[in-house]
Design a protein around this motif. Structure first.
Motif, mmCIF file in Angstrom:
data_model
loop_
_atom_site.group_PDB
_atom_site.id
_atom_site.type_symbol
_atom_site.label_atom_id
_atom_site.label_comp_id
_atom_site.label_asym_id
_atom_site.label_seq_id
_atom_site.Cartn_x
_atom_site.Cartn_y
_atom_site.Cartn_z
ATOM 1 N N TYR A 151 -12.620 22.291 1.482
ATOM 2 C CA TYR A 151 -12.497 21.210 2.451
ATOM 3 C C TYR A 151 -13.620 20.207 2.269
ATOM 4 O O TYR A 151 -14.633 20.484 1.621
ATOM 5 C CB TYR A 151 -12.456 21.728 3.889
ATOM 6 C CG TYR A 151 -13.698 22.448 4.341
ATOM 7 C CD1 TYR A 151 -14.759 21.750 4.908
ATOM 8 C CD2 TYR A 151 -13.805 23.830 4.217
ATOM 9 C CE1 TYR A 151 -15.903 22.412 5.335
ATOM 10 C CE2 TYR A 151 -14.943 24.503 4.635
ATOM 11 C CZ TYR A 151 -15.983 23.785 5.191
ATOM 12 O OH TYR A 151 -17.117 24.443 5.606
ATOM 13 N N ASN A 204 -15.404 16.531 4.433
ATOM 14 C CA ASN A 204 -15.419 15.587 5.539
ATOM 15 C C ASN A 204 -15.661 14.192 4.961
ATOM 16 O O ASN A 204 -16.630 13.979 4.237
ATOM 17 C CB ASN A 204 -16.518 15.931 6.543
ATOM 18 C CG ASN A 204 -16.379 15.132 7.811
ATOM 19 O OD1 ASN A 204 -15.393 15.264 8.520
ATOM 20 N ND2 ASN A 204 -17.356 14.294 8.093
ATOM 21 N N HIS A 263 -13.067 9.301 11.123
ATOM 22 C CA HIS A 263 -13.506 10.279 10.122
ATOM 23 C C HIS A 263 -12.306 11.158 9.782
ATOM 24 O O HIS A 263 -11.388 11.319 10.589
ATOM 25 C CB HIS A 263 -14.630 11.160 10.675
ATOM 26 C CG HIS A 263 -15.764 10.393 11.265
ATOM 27 N ND1 HIS A 263 -16.646 9.638 10.516
ATOM 28 C CD2 HIS A 263 -16.157 10.242 12.559
ATOM 29 C CE1 HIS A 263 -17.540 9.086 11.307
ATOM 30 N NE2 HIS A 263 -17.259 9.425 12.554
ATOM 31 N N GLU A 264 -12.346 11.754 8.588
ATOM 32 C CA GLU A 264 -11.255 12.647 8.170
ATOM 33 C C GLU A 264 -11.842 13.924 7.584
ATOM 34 O O GLU A 264 -12.572 13.899 6.601
ATOM 35 C CB GLU A 264 -10.373 11.959 7.130
ATOM 36 C CG GLU A 264 -9.247 12.825 6.625
ATOM 37 C CD GLU A 264 -8.408 12.156 5.559
ATOM 38 O OE1 GLU A 264 -7.461 12.795 5.068
ATOM 39 O OE2 GLU A 264 -8.690 10.992 5.185
ATOM 40 N N TRP A 265 -11.496 15.027 8.213
ATOM 41 C CA TRP A 265 -11.823 16.356 7.677
ATOM 42 C C TRP A 265 -10.532 16.872 7.078
ATOM 43 O O TRP A 265 -9.489 16.883 7.750
ATOM 44 C CB TRP A 265 -12.319 17.273 8.796
ATOM 45 C CG TRP A 265 -12.687 18.652 8.338
ATOM 46 C CD1 TRP A 265 -13.897 19.062 7.877
ATOM 47 C CD2 TRP A 265 -11.837 19.807 8.318
ATOM 48 N NE1 TRP A 265 -13.860 20.401 7.575
ATOM 49 C CE2 TRP A 265 -12.584 20.880 7.828
ATOM 50 C CE3 TRP A 265 -10.501 20.031 8.650
ATOM 51 C CZ2 TRP A 265 -12.075 22.152 7.660
ATOM 52 C CZ3 TRP A 265 -9.973 21.302 8.490
ATOM 53 C CH2 TRP A 265 -10.768 22.354 8.005
#
Length: 104
Positions: free
Chosen positions: A76, A78, A49-51
């Motif tokens: 931001y 996620n 996963h990428e936040w």
């Protein structure tokens, strides 16, 4: 102590990626863009996963399903693992500073 704003690259012709922390389960990366985007043929398809947050500037993330999300300073998102995406735009005349946290 270090600063996210220290040692920013002078070269604006390419995007710069720098790992701040890397462990088995998490990676924190600083990305500096000046008008760059992902190659047309290149979709990110990550196992983790990428936040990601934009600390300076702005950028647009395009998803394979056609959605586009523009992030301005302080925004931001996620991105779940294997959600195919790419950066379709960053500000051309100003630095875009991203902080990305990759996690399992």
């Amino acid at each position: 102590m270090e600063s996210i704003y220290s040692n920013l690259p002078d070269d604006h012709t390419t995007e710069h990626f720098f790992d701040l922390i890397r462990t088995e389960n998490v990676r924190i990366e600083r990305i500096v863009s000046h008008g760059q985007n992902s190659p047309e043929s290149g979709w990110y398809d990550q196992d983790e996963h990428e936040w990601v947050i934009v600390l300076e500037g702005a950028g647009t993330i395009q998803f394979e399903d056609g959605r586009e999300i523009t992030l301005d300073k302080g925004d931001y998102i996620n991105i779940p693992a294997h959600a195919r995406h790419r950066v379709s735009w960053t500000e051309p005349d100003k630095m875009t500073l991203w902080l990305a946290v990759f996690y399992r």
